[in-house]
Design a protein around this motif. Structure first.
Motif, PDB file in Angstrom:
ATOM      1  N   VAL A   1       0.859  -1.193   0.184  1.00  0.00           N
ATOM      2  CA  VAL A   1      -0.099   0.008  -0.128  1.00  0.00           C
ATOM      3  C   VAL A   1       0.859   1.278  -0.159  1.00  0.00           C
ATOM      4  CG1 VAL A   1      -1.473   1.351   1.472  1.00  0.00           C
ATOM      5  CG2 VAL A   1      -1.839  -1.184   1.047  1.00  0.00           C
TER       6      VAL A   1
ATOM      7  N   CYS B   1       0.921   4.230  -2.811  1.00  0.00           N
ATOM      8  CA  CYS B   1       0.619   5.517  -2.733  1.00  0.00           C
ATOM      9  C   CYS B   1       1.733   6.257  -3.255  1.00  0.00           C
ATOM     10  CB  CYS B   1       0.422   5.802  -1.208  1.00  0.00           C
ATOM     11  SG  CYS B   1      -0.947   4.951  -0.443  1.00  0.00           S
TER      12      CYS B   1
ATOM     13  N   GLN C   1       1.631   9.039  -6.419  1.00  0.00           N
ATOM     14  CA  GLN C   1       2.041  10.676  -6.077  1.00  0.00           C
ATOM     15  C   GLN C   1       3.220  11.129  -6.930  1.00  0.00           C
ATOM     16  OE1 GLN C   1       1.862  11.662  -1.475  1.00  0.00           O
ATOM     17  NE2 GLN C   1       1.829   9.756  -1.763  1.00  0.00           N
TER      18      GLN C   1
ATOM     19  N   HIS D   1       2.103  17.234   3.967  1.00  0.00           N
ATOM     20  CA  HIS D   1       0.696  16.831   3.719  1.00  0.00           C
ATOM     21  C   HIS D   1      -0.199  17.978   3.265  1.00  0.00           C
ATOM     22  CE1 HIS D   1      -3.509  15.948   4.952  1.00  0.00           C
ATOM     23  NE2 HIS D   1      -3.246  14.932   4.481  1.00  0.00           N
TER      24      HIS D   1
ATOM     25  N   THR E   1      -4.122  12.641   0.818  1.00  0.00           N
ATOM     26  CA  THR E   1      -4.606  11.523   1.353  1.00  0.00           C
ATOM     27  C   THR E   1      -3.588  10.360   1.315  1.00  0.00           C
ATOM     28  OG1 THR E   1      -6.950  12.376   1.037  1.00  0.00           O
ATOM     29  CG2 THR E   1      -6.760   9.956   1.466  1.00  0.00           C
ATOM     30  N   LEU E   2      -3.112  10.073  -0.123  1.00  0.00           N
ATOM     31  CA  LEU E   2      -2.439   9.187  -0.221  1.00  0.00           C
ATOM     32  C   LEU E   2      -1.094   9.412   0.765  1.00  0.00           C
ATOM     33  CD1 LEU E   2      -2.696   9.313  -4.231  1.00  0.00           C
ATOM     34  CD2 LEU E   2      -3.231   7.288  -2.691  1.00  0.00           C
TER      35      LEU E   2
ATOM     36  N   ILE F   1      -2.310   8.025   4.235  1.00  0.00           N
ATOM     37  CA  ILE F   1      -2.376   6.653   4.105  1.00  0.00           C
ATOM     38  C   ILE F   1      -1.054   5.895   4.185  1.00  0.00           C
ATOM     39  CG2 ILE F   1      -3.077   4.667   2.857  1.00  0.00           C
ATOM     40  CD1 ILE F   1      -5.386   6.411   1.887  1.00  0.00           C
ATOM     41  N   ALA F   2      -0.050   6.312   3.550  1.00  0.00           N
ATOM     42  CA  ALA F   2       1.397   5.796   3.738  1.00  0.00           C
ATOM     43  C   ALA F   2       1.821   5.940   5.004  1.00  0.00           C
ATOM     44  CB  ALA F   2       2.080   6.413   2.502  1.00  0.00           C
TER      45      ALA F   2
ATOM     46  N   CYS G   1       0.082   3.499   7.331  1.00  0.00           N
ATOM     47  CA  CYS G   1       0.507   2.338   7.352  1.00  0.00           C
ATOM     48  C   CYS G   1       2.026   1.881   7.637  1.00  0.00           C
ATOM     49  CB  CYS G   1       0.334   1.838   5.699  1.00  0.00           C
ATOM     50  SG  CYS G   1      -1.245   1.716   5.024  1.00  0.00           S
TER      51      CYS G   1
END
Length: 455
Positions: free
Chosen positions: A193, A197, A201, A312, A326-327, A330-331, A334
């Protein structure tokens, strides 16, 4: 690769050496020791498949939230120039982790057990204390990174996010109940994931690929420019984390590879391939963070981006996509979740290996989590996001201070024929590891001194 196929892997003195003060009484990670079946015959790729896994848990430590800041700062300030430093750092990591696999398989000991069996108590007990402090510092960094991820994605206040991270104990226990392969699968899935991501990007950022390729070639400018040198030291110095050395030497023993010399030699080779592949993935992700920062922040004239929350916030307008931040979040989330899994396992290895005390994994998890959560919660509640950032920096300094107490014994043990027997590391590998250890320790010492002088 089924579970519960435990194969005895006793240490043969004739093979593993006789130079230990104490006998190795208990296997590392006894609840999953030798639990993953390894085929005695078949193709090379079929055998390699059984060994894939531990390296990816180790690779998590090379891309934890504590490393993101240096990659963001390096890319935003100097573009692609520090990609060469990330590459050199990765080569150093590959060398040291190969020694961990050799120690775990060849001597039948994880690094904590090796220290206990080689040194008197007045040496091994302080080493245990230092290792526990380092693992707590590691866990502290992962807590803050996860909390920042929750804040960026869902707007959860940092102090609440810190407390939520305590719930991951139930996730880990559930995975361990299903079998160790499930733990590895969880980590690899999250790594996938993270990679996806950053791939999206970077595609949005459309970097200068010619400059990216040239960035992997070292230049004298890194040495001549004091600011660039400082960030290069940060990337190099933060690469090797003490808990990874304990972790890998224990994880390789989850494979039921047998007890003969030929079987162990094959296990060392396959485990080294596993960790090398995994660390190449870690390099890809770390380089992606730096490339993303260079293609967005540096190209737009933002040369001082190091904070995760600021990166961000800036991504959406620069990439022209509302989904980019958002990506990134999330990265980061995770990454934080993955790191807590590996911190738990290394905590278990250190406690059981050094003092030979066995406690339930859930108890071990609660103890380490409580030690890390208390200071993190207090600082985030009292000082807010700024305090969390300072605590993250302090955790990295603590790791730097502990590093020599893990890296020096590893090189000593694997280079000793008396302790390793026929599995002693080749002289060229011991020399390369010794040089790597010296460089990493010196750079970490400089970072600590700079931190003290700046404080």
């Amino acid at each position: 690769m089924g579970m519960d196929a435990r194969i005895p892997q006793k240490t043969d003195p004739a093979v593993a050496g006789r130079g230990w003060r104490l006998a190795n009484s208990e296997p590392s990670l006894s609840d999953v020791f030798g639990s993953i079946r390894v085929r005695r015959s078949g193709t090379f790729w079929g055998k390699l498949l059984a060994f894939l896994g531990p390296g990816y848990l180790v690779a998590v430590g090379y891309m934890d939230p504590g490393n993101w800041a240096t990659s963001l700062a390096g890319g935003s300030k100097f573009g692609y120039a520090l990609l060469s430093v990330a590459l050199i750092s990765n080569i150093m990591a590959i060398i040291l982790q190969s020694l961990c696999a050799r120690l775990g398989v060849g001597a039948g000991r994880d690094l904590a057990q090796a220290c206990r069996d080689a040194f008197p108590k007045w040496v091994s007990w302080p080493l245990w204390l230092f290792a526990e402090i380092a693992i707590s510092a590691t866990d502290l960094a992962e807590i803050i990174g996860t909390a920042i991820g929750l804040n960026l994605l869902f707007g959860i206040p940092l102090e609440i996010g810190v407390l939520i991270t305590a719930l991951d104990v139930f996730l880990i226990l559930a995975l361990q109940a299903l079998g160790f392969r499930w733990v590895e699968a969880f980590v690899v899935a999250l790594l996938g994931v993270i990679a996806a991501c950053f791939a999206i990007q970077i595609a949005l950022a459309n970097p200068d690929w010619g400059a990216v390729i040239r960035g992997f070639a070292p230049t004298t400018e890194i040495v001549r420019n004091p600011d660039m040198l400082y960030l290069a030291l940060g990337i190099l110095g933060a690469t090797v984390m003490p808990h990874n050395l304990y972790l890998h030497s224990g994880l390789v023993q989850t494979r039921g590879y047998g007890s003969s010399e030929a079987e162990k030699r094959e296990a060392i080779k396959l485990s080294t391939i596993d960790s090398t592949f995994a660390l190449c993935l870690a390099l890809t992700i770390n380089a992606s963070i730096l490339i993303l920062a260079a293609a967005t922040f540096n190209a737009a004239g933002n040369h001082d981006v190091a904070e995760l929350d600021r990166a961000h916030a800036l991504l959406a307008p620069m990439l022209g996509s509302a989904g980019a931040p958002t990506l990134f979040g999330i990265a980061l989330l995770c990454c934080g979740l993955n790191s807590t899994v590996t911190a738990t396992l290394s905590g278990q290895i250190v406690m059981e290996g050094f003092i030979n005390i066995r406690i339930a994994p859930w108890m071990r998890r609660l103890i380490t989590r409580a030690i890390a959560i208390v200071p993190a919660a207090l600082v985030t509640i009292w000082y807010g996001p700024k305090g969390s950032g300072e605590l993250l920096i302090l955790s990295q300094v603590i790791l730097s201070l502990q590093l020599p107490f893990a890296i020096v014994p590893l090189v000593m043990f694997t280079g000793s024929r008396a302790k390793m027997g026929v599995f002693v590391a080749p002289r060229w590998l011991t020399l390369a590891a010794a040089v790597t250890a010296a460089v990493v320790i010196i750079l970490n010492a400089k970072l600590v001194l700079d931190f003290i002088a700046g404080g």
